[in-house]
Design an enzyme around this catalytic site. Structure first.
Site, PDB file in Angstrom:
ATOM      1  N   ASP A  92       1.263  -1.429  -0.306  1.00 44.75           N
ATOM      2  CA  ASP A  92      -0.124   0.020   0.292  1.00 44.75           C
ATOM      3  C   ASP A  92       1.070   0.973  -0.128  1.00 44.75           C
ATOM      4  O   ASP A  92       2.240   1.181  -0.151  1.00 44.75           O
ATOM      5  CB  ASP A  92      -1.233  -0.177   1.238  1.00 44.75           C
ATOM      6  CG  ASP A  92      -0.132  -0.496   2.447  1.00 44.75           C
ATOM      7  OD1 ASP A  92       0.782   0.598   2.328  1.00 44.75           O
ATOM      8  OD2 ASP A  92      -1.215  -0.167   3.835  1.00 44.75           O
ATOM      9  N   GLY A  95      -0.995   5.297   2.539  1.00 42.73           N
ATOM     10  CA  GLY A  95      -1.888   7.143   2.949  1.00 42.73           C
ATOM     11  C   GLY A  95      -2.388   5.741   3.714  1.00 42.73           C
ATOM     12  O   GLY A  95      -3.411   7.265   4.547  1.00 42.73           O
ATOM     13  N   GLN A 194     -10.956   7.255  -4.144  1.00 42.32           N
ATOM     14  CA  GLN A 194     -11.234   8.413  -3.575  1.00 42.32           C
ATOM     15  C   GLN A 194     -13.400   9.068  -3.519  1.00 42.32           C
ATOM     16  O   GLN A 194     -13.541   8.605  -4.304  1.00 42.32           O
ATOM     17  CB  GLN A 194     -10.783   9.542  -2.693  1.00 42.32           C
ATOM     18  CG  GLN A 194      -9.347   8.339  -2.008  1.00 42.32           C
ATOM     19  CD  GLN A 194      -9.432   7.592  -0.696  1.00 42.32           C
ATOM     20  OE1 GLN A 194     -10.653   7.877  -0.572  1.00 42.32           O
ATOM     21  NE2 GLN A 194      -8.631   6.741  -0.593  1.00 42.32           N
ATOM     22  N   ASP A 271      -7.072  -7.024   1.711  1.00 43.29           N
ATOM     23  CA  ASP A 271      -7.130  -7.224   2.681  1.00 43.29           C
ATOM     24  C   ASP A 271      -6.966  -6.711   3.643  1.00 43.29           C
ATOM     25  O   ASP A 271      -8.156  -5.943   3.381  1.00 43.29           O
ATOM     26  CB  ASP A 271      -5.474  -6.682   1.883  1.00 43.29           C
ATOM     27  CG  ASP A 271      -4.957  -5.344   2.374  1.00 43.29           C
ATOM     28  OD1 ASP A 271      -5.387  -4.632   3.638  1.00 43.29           O
ATOM     29  OD2 ASP A 271      -6.256  -4.411   1.962  1.00 43.29           O
TER      30      ASP A 271
END
Length: 376
Positions: A92, A95, A194, A271
């Protein structure tokens, strides 16, 4: 990286496919065990490979950057060699960890200044140096740097943050072209959608991310406290826009029920720390519901941990023995529970794949959701 979409379920948006990286093939839908600091907590690599058998695991850019640090990883030849893992790895962007440090970081257009949770030292993440860090880590799939907004989130802030994430993505792409791979194999960048729980923002973000034409795409900013119904609504909106011929990764999700419902909406990759974190606290996931192994009711239950026998620990040890290990605060109890839970998660997504291919995923999913929504 290559993605081959094999088949779709006729009564839902569920898909079965195959992702191919330079470290092997990944059958989707897939759950990626979380190996935050170059280890899936409490599980030896041989047990991970031989008993749980995931095609891919996840590493964490923020944590690996702080410890052991990228120069150590480079000296080792990358994360694969450092942790002796020869299958695929996804990292990742850091963030989410930056988001979780709400009292220890400052965000602006340039990037994020934050204090290490280890020693309080100051650090600065930008889209550019996060790409360099992930080059040094050497994962097969790497994530664009983004801001993960909290829930609930003011509409104005969510919109401002989303557009900044889009600008950061452009900087990630531009910089990645200047920094060559380090270990002789390819890395694939996934951008991140997002937009909090606002439908119009999620549509805008998904359309922008789709226009980048990356090899795969991620959905971030969910599973941060919002009701499950809002998570599903946002996932549905985004999956209806992201291209069908690219894998879709829903970050940080979630419970077994969350995973099945999001598979039904068209997600391919997942995940979550839940299987191992809950295991360390004595919660076991099974096809028939959850078990709190610390409860006295299991004290003299000598039946297998799980009669399905998904991993070697399920039939090797009894519920009574596992309860005893937790009562005695023996580390082995947490290890056994972790192996069981990870094995169950991988079993669940592989069963989902079988039913997608067979064409009866929707009926099987609805039955499993009812079964798993119980406390035993």
């Amino acid at each position: 990286m290559q993605f081959d979409l094999k088949t779709k379920d006729p009564k839902s948006k569920a898909r079965a496919g195959v992702v191919t990286t330079d470290h092997g093939t990944i059958e989707t839908p897939i759950f990626m065990p979380v190996g935050t600091v170059a280890t899936v907590k409490g599980v030896h690599q041989s047990e991970l490979k031989d008993e749980i058998n995931p095609d891919i695991i996840l590493g964490n850019t923020y944590h690996l950057y702080l410890r052991p640090q990228t120069d150590i990883l480079e000296q080792a030849g990358g994360l694969h060699k450092f942790m002796n893992w020869d299958r695929s790895i996804l990292t990742d962007s850091g963030g989410y960890q930056v988001y979780s440090l709400s009292g220890r970081r400052k965000i602006n257009e340039e990037g994020v200044k934050f204090k290490s949770h280890i020693d309080g030292s100051l650090h600065f993440f930008t889209p550019e140096n996060v790409m360099e860090i992930q080059r040094s880590i050497g994962a097969d799939i790497i994530m664009a740097f983004d801001e993960c907004t909290p829930y609930p989130c003011d509409y104005g802030y969510a919109k401002q943050s989303m557009h900044m994430t889009h600008r950061w993505l452009k900087r990630c792409i531009n910089h990645l072209e200047k920094v060559p791979t380090k270990y002789g194999y390819d890395q694939t960048l996934f951008p991140i959608v997002q937009g909090s729980t606002y439908t119009d923002l999620r549509k805008q973000s998904a359309e922008f991310i789709a226009s980048v034409e990356a090899e795969g795409n991620a959905i971030g900013g969910l599973s941060v406290g919002e009701p499950a119904e809002e998570m599903y609504a946002m996932t549905d909106v985004v999956c209806s826009i992201l291209p069908e011929d690219k894998p879709r990764y829903l970050m940080g999700v979630g419970t077994p029920i969350n995973i099945l419902e999001n598979i039904a909406l068209g997600v391919d990759m997942f995940d979550c720390v839940m299987p191992t974190r809950n295991a360390r606290n004595g919660m076991l996931f099974t096809a028939h519901g959850t078990i709190n192994i610390k409860n006295k009711k299991w004290e003299n239950d000598f039946s297998p941990i799980d009669e399905m026998g998904i991993t070697f620990v399920d039939t090797m040890y009894s519920k009574a023995y596992l309860r005893h290990l937790f009562a005695a605060r023996e580390m082995l109890g947490k290890q056994i529970a972790s192996i069981h839970n990870l094995g169950f998660y991988l079993w669940l997504v592989r069963e989902a794949r079988k039913h997608i291919i067979a064409g009866d995923f929707r009926e099987w999913k609805d039955k499993m959701v009812k079964q798993m929504d119980k406390r035993l």
